[in-house]
Design an enzyme around this catalytic site. Sequence first.
Site, PDB file in Angstrom:
ATOM      1  N   ARG A  36       0.822  -1.211   0.000  1.00 13.79           N
ATOM      2  CA  ARG A  36       0.000   0.000   0.000  1.00 13.79           C
ATOM      3  C   ARG A  36       0.857   1.264   0.000  1.00 13.79           C
ATOM      4  O   ARG A  36       0.442   2.292  -0.550  1.00 13.79           O
ATOM      5  CB  ARG A  36      -0.950  -0.018   1.198  1.00 13.79           C
ATOM      6  CG  ARG A  36      -2.086  -1.006   1.011  1.00 13.79           C
ATOM      7  CD  ARG A  36      -3.016  -1.059   2.189  1.00 13.79           C
ATOM      8  NE  ARG A  36      -4.197  -1.850   1.877  1.00 13.79           N
ATOM      9  CZ  ARG A  36      -5.135  -2.185   2.760  1.00 13.79           C
ATOM     10  NH1 ARG A  36      -5.021  -1.796   4.013  1.00 13.79           N
ATOM     11  NH2 ARG A  36      -6.180  -2.898   2.391  1.00 13.79           N
ATOM     12  N   LYS A 204     -19.123 -16.496   2.460  1.00 15.90           N
ATOM     13  CA  LYS A 204     -20.528 -16.229   2.755  1.00 15.90           C
ATOM     14  C   LYS A 204     -21.305 -15.638   1.585  1.00 15.90           C
ATOM     15  O   LYS A 204     -20.871 -14.684   0.950  1.00 15.90           O
ATOM     16  CB  LYS A 204     -20.644 -15.290   3.955  1.00 15.90           C
ATOM     17  CG  LYS A 204     -20.126 -15.884   5.257  1.00 15.90           C
ATOM     18  CD  LYS A 204     -20.298 -14.891   6.395  1.00 15.90           C
ATOM     19  CE  LYS A 204     -19.834 -15.476   7.722  1.00 15.90           C
ATOM     20  NZ  LYS A 204     -20.004 -14.505   8.832  1.00 15.90           N
ATOM     21  N   GLY A 355      -8.820  -7.748  -1.226  1.00 13.50           N
ATOM     22  CA  GLY A 355      -9.090  -8.755  -0.207  1.00 13.50           C
ATOM     23  C   GLY A 355      -8.281 -10.029  -0.362  1.00 13.50           C
ATOM     24  O   GLY A 355      -7.108 -10.013  -0.743  1.00 13.50           O
ATOM     25  N   GLY A 378     -13.172  -3.906   0.542  1.00 14.66           N
ATOM     26  CA  GLY A 378     -14.521  -3.415   0.814  1.00 14.66           C
ATOM     27  C   GLY A 378     -15.000  -2.415  -0.215  1.00 14.66           C
ATOM     28  O   GLY A 378     -16.145  -2.461  -0.672  1.00 14.66           O
TER      29      GLY A 378
END
Length: 398
Positions: A36, A204, A355, A378
């Site tokens: 990053r 999920k 992610g 996100g």
Amino acid sequence: MAKLTVKDVELTGKKVLVRVDFNVPLKDGVITNDNRITAALPTINYILEQGGRAILFSHLGRVKEAADKAGKSLAPVAKALSEKLGKAVVFTGTTRGAELEAAIDALKDGEILLVENTRFEDIDGKKESKNDPELGKYWASLGDGIFVNDAFGTAHRAHASNVGISANVDKAVAGFLLENEIAYIQEAVEAPVRPFVAILGGSKVSDKIGVIENLLSKADKVIIGGGMTYTFLKAQGIEIGDSLVEADKLDIAKELLAKADGKLILPVDSKEANAFAGYTEIKDTDGDAIDPGFLGLDIGPKSIAKFDAELTGAKTVVWNGPMGVFENPDFQAGTIGVMDSIVKQPGVKSIIGGGDSAAAAINLGYAEKFSWISTGGGASMELLEGKVLPGLASLTEK
């Protein structure tokens, strides 16, 4: 992109406020992954080369009370950034006050300062995370009316250090990283070169309902893998053994399958084990059903071949979520197989939505083979879902 970028403003001699994403992993004060920081360098270097005085803001982890500050200072980041830039980075260890203001006023053209962890302002009332108006106004007052947002990883949040500053400056513009993130992800979904295939993994269904619904209306195919596979299988009455399942999402899974009209592609076999950890037996299933006493932890060889066929000829691929528990070598064949299938397509525009998918590509040596790897899991998920990102919406229109 219809927003101003850092190239659209005059920077020379200006105190330029910059939101970066330096939320890097730290272990015993040592940065274990500096991707990053590296990703922010083009924007920072451009500002410095133009004679701007760069004042950087970033968060690091979550800070709710004073005890949480331990190990959350940006001091190690300031040191790492200085080494990468080859020049001094001023760091006062403060988020406001006379010491910080004096250090900023002392900056000369082409010099740089890093403000302490913006989340330290959350200790007393979550001023950063809840976009406290006074804090956003104060931080904005430290510059000369120009704010550069280059933190895609927080663009889906309205915080004082992005939306709050934007509301109190003359011009809020996108940095190069933010500009590229939007160009690759949003434009891939809204104006893809077809065939456009989306691949969604992860554990999920609940995390990706909105994404699946949006992509079913945009993509030619949506491939499903990972733990959420078994909620879809159970929704069809298929035995899933001890596999992960969201029982309260079975009806939604049925609805998605019904409205997909054949676009939703599911695995046809799995690699199963008799325990998640400490297993004594691993095998490939014959079909899509999981054996009693076993749980699916990766897609199987037939699914890898099926997904390879579905990806043949794809010109745009967006991938978010691994196919299995890729951190374990026993269950990473599916994720590797999908990556191999993506990158071998001639002329493909291949995008990873941050992610775990990004971690898989980087850790398994595929990073350089993709067109773009997002820095924000996100934020990229919300873009894929078709949502408006507050950090982007708050920038000045062209």
